[in-house]
Enzyme design. Sequence first.
Site, PDB file in Angstrom:
ATOM      1  N   GLY A  72       0.810  -1.215   0.000  1.00 17.49           N
ATOM      2  CA  GLY A  72       0.000   0.000   0.000  1.00 17.49           C
ATOM      3  C   GLY A  72       0.842   1.264   0.000  1.00 17.49           C
ATOM      4  N   THR A  73       1.921   1.247   0.756  1.00 18.69           N
ATOM      5  CA  THR A  73       2.775   2.432   0.850  1.00 18.69           C
ATOM      6  C   THR A  73       3.368   2.782  -0.506  1.00 18.69           C
ATOM      7  OG1 THR A  73       3.303   1.925   3.146  1.00 18.69           O
ATOM      8  CG2 THR A  73       4.824   3.386   1.981  1.00 18.69           C
ATOM      9  N   ASN A 152      -8.174   4.066   8.394  1.00 17.90           N
ATOM     10  CA  ASN A 152      -7.655   2.939   9.167  1.00 17.90           C
ATOM     11  C   ASN A 152      -7.817   3.105  10.669  1.00 17.90           C
ATOM     12  OD1 ASN A 152      -5.715   4.930   8.094  1.00 17.90           O
ATOM     13  ND2 ASN A 152      -4.289   4.019   9.545  1.00 17.90           N
ATOM     14  N   GLN A 180      -7.898  -0.117   3.205  1.00 18.42           N
ATOM     15  CA  GLN A 180      -8.772  -0.633   4.264  1.00 18.42           C
ATOM     16  C   GLN A 180     -10.141  -1.061   3.746  1.00 18.42           C
ATOM     17  OE1 GLN A 180      -8.195  -1.378   7.432  1.00 18.42           O
ATOM     18  NE2 GLN A 180      -6.110  -0.589   7.493  1.00 18.42           N
ATOM     19  N   SER A 200      -3.529  -3.292  -0.837  1.00 19.04           N
ATOM     20  CA  SER A 200      -2.387  -3.982  -0.225  1.00 19.04           C
ATOM     21  C   SER A 200      -2.751  -5.420   0.114  1.00 19.04           C
ATOM     22  CB  SER A 200      -1.979  -3.234   1.047  1.00 19.04           C
ATOM     23  OG  SER A 200      -1.023  -3.978   1.769  1.00 19.04           O
ATOM     24  N   GLY A 201      -1.815  -6.337  -0.100  1.00 11.70           N
ATOM     25  CA  GLY A 201      -2.069  -7.766   0.126  1.00 11.70           C
ATOM     26  C   GLY A 201      -2.339  -8.131   1.572  1.00 11.70           C
ATOM     27  N   HIS A 202      -1.540  -7.589   2.486  1.00 12.41           N
ATOM     28  CA  HIS A 202      -1.640  -8.101   3.862  1.00 12.41           C
ATOM     29  C   HIS A 202      -2.834  -7.567   4.637  1.00 12.41           C
ATOM     30  CE1 HIS A 202       0.128  -4.798   6.463  1.00 12.41           C
ATOM     31  NE2 HIS A 202       0.481  -4.349   5.274  1.00 12.41           N
ATOM     32  N   THR A 239      12.517  -7.089 -10.836  1.00 12.36           N
ATOM     33  CA  THR A 239      11.943  -8.420 -11.060  1.00 12.36           C
ATOM     34  C   THR A 239      10.741  -8.617 -10.153  1.00 12.36           C
ATOM     35  OG1 THR A 239      14.108  -9.253 -11.687  1.00 12.36           O
ATOM     36  CG2 THR A 239      12.454 -10.897 -11.051  1.00 12.36           C
ATOM     37  N   CYS A 327       0.970   7.779  19.648  1.00  7.90           N
ATOM     38  CA  CYS A 327       2.328   7.603  20.138  1.00  7.90           C
ATOM     39  C   CYS A 327       3.217   6.759  19.227  1.00  7.90           C
ATOM     40  CB  CYS A 327       2.355   7.004  21.539  1.00  7.90           C
ATOM     41  SG  CYS A 327       1.618   8.067  22.758  1.00  7.90           S
TER      42      CYS A 327
HETATM   43  C1  LIG Z   1      -1.798  -0.399   5.928  1.00  9.44           C
HETATM   44  C2  LIG Z   1      -2.162   0.797   5.163  1.00  9.44           C
HETATM   45  C3  LIG Z   1      -1.305   1.333   4.194  1.00  9.44           C
HETATM   46  C4  LIG Z   1       0.064   0.788   3.945  1.00  9.44           C
HETATM   47  O1  LIG Z   1       0.060  -0.461   3.325  1.00  9.44           O
HETATM   48  P1  LIG Z   1       1.362  -1.382   3.407  1.00  9.44           P
HETATM   49  O2  LIG Z   1       1.075  -2.518   2.488  1.00  9.44           O
HETATM   50  O3  LIG Z   1       1.484  -1.806   4.837  1.00  9.44           O
HETATM   51  O4  LIG Z   1       2.521  -0.559   2.957  1.00  9.44           O
HETATM   52  C5  LIG Z   1      -1.726   2.425   3.480  1.00  9.44           C
HETATM   53  N1  LIG Z   1      -2.933   2.974   3.683  1.00  9.44           N
HETATM   54  C6  LIG Z   1      -3.789   2.493   4.605  1.00  9.44           C
HETATM   55  C7  LIG Z   1      -5.115   3.137   4.775  1.00  9.44           C
HETATM   56  C8  LIG Z   1      -3.436   1.394   5.373  1.00  9.44           C
HETATM   57  O5  LIG Z   1      -4.277   0.932   6.288  1.00  9.44           O
END
Ligand SMILES: *Cc1c(COP(=O)(O)O)cnc(C)c1O
Length: 409
Positions: A72-73, A152, A180, A200-202, A239, A327
């Site tokens: 996502g980043t 998020n 999200q 994002s995958g995770h 790659t 924090c």
């Molecule tokens: C987790 C998150 C990201 C970042 O995604 P990553 O795959 O961890 O780099 C970006 N935007 C939102 C809203 C997120 O919750």
Amino acid sequence: MRRIYFDHSATTPVRPEVAKAMYEYLKGENYGNPTSLHYFGRKVRKALEEARDKVAAAIGATANEIVFTSGGTESDNMAIHGVAYSNKNKGNHIITSAVEHHAVLNTVKALGKEGFTVTILPVDKYGMVRMEDVANAITDKTILITIMHANNEVGTIMPIKEIGKLARSRGVIFHTDAVQSFGKIPVDVNDLEVDLLSISGHKIYGPKGVGALYIRKGTRWRQTLLHGGAQERLRRAGTENVPGIIAMGVASELAAANMELESEYLQGLRDSLISEVTGRISRVKLTGHPALRLPNHASFTFEFIEGESMLLSLDMKGVAASSGSACTSGSLEPSHVLLSMGIPHEVAHGSIRLTLGIDNKPEDVSYFMEVMPPIVERLRAMSPLDQETEFAMNSDCAACKVSSSCSRT
Ligand SMILES: *Cc1c(COP(=O)(O)O)cnc(C)c1O
């Protein structure tokens, strides 16, 4: 010890089907480089393109509009930077919101130091941008609007479709961070009228380190961050992360296919969690929008307690929660999201986020309601703020001054 995971906005476990599909591309002869012309390369290339089809189908895009990234980043950085630098001749103004993820906020702030002008829109008490603010912020120099689909930290869902319509009518490129929302509420790039969209995958029961960026065909965008080979049709050098991309394909397919059923289930759990917490614990407030929020998302502020203390006490009871990103980065500042919603400093310090996932059961909510009230009671009894209401109401950050645990990184 009983372990309960209530932190699915931070990351999710990998679905077994996803892990299985991924493992296929970590073993045997599936190790080819998809750029290679020989058998090994071609075999993997085919699987990679099938994964692209799956991701595209899950968000209503065509395969050519999907670029695989490291998450996502990277998708957010790539979207914003790429639009900014290819539209310089048209203008230099970028609009975003105060509650964006740091992947967006810090990217636009960095561009602010490189000659771009940035408008950071305020939000209402629910964490929502106002349509009239978006409309009024657009000038003839505006080249990009980037506003997240769902937040998020507080789960609020933004009016993306309306912003998309507005952006299109004013000829401004529109990006949304759907990290999200994807898999929890409908995400369709045409319905939402977005030009770029990050996932994002995770966050969708896939692995970490893989994501995708949707770039609508015809959007003025070019690759600006990674210089290298011609992979991903010159849009992302390096790659390809083949096992990750295979997993991203399966995770996206399942996210879209199961969305309705899973969200209905999660919403039921979430509603019982919210009503139990606000009904049985005193001086608690739900943060974020009460209705327009992610189906798995519950976030609160507890008066006179520190989020981090609650989090650590919960962890000792086996419950994994998050303190709403307060924090983080070792600073004493509470969450930028809560502060921009007008929540006072000292209240924002008492924030906690509980985000549910498909493996959670109603018993998990019951267990949480067994352990949480005594934790709150104990922490409040210890809290100097609880005894000094006047001090706590001070707009100086009282919690910061009395806290020691807050300085951890
Ligand atoms: C987790 C998150 C990201 C970042 O995604 P990553 O795959 O961890 O780099 C970006 N935007 C939102 C809203 C997120 O919750």
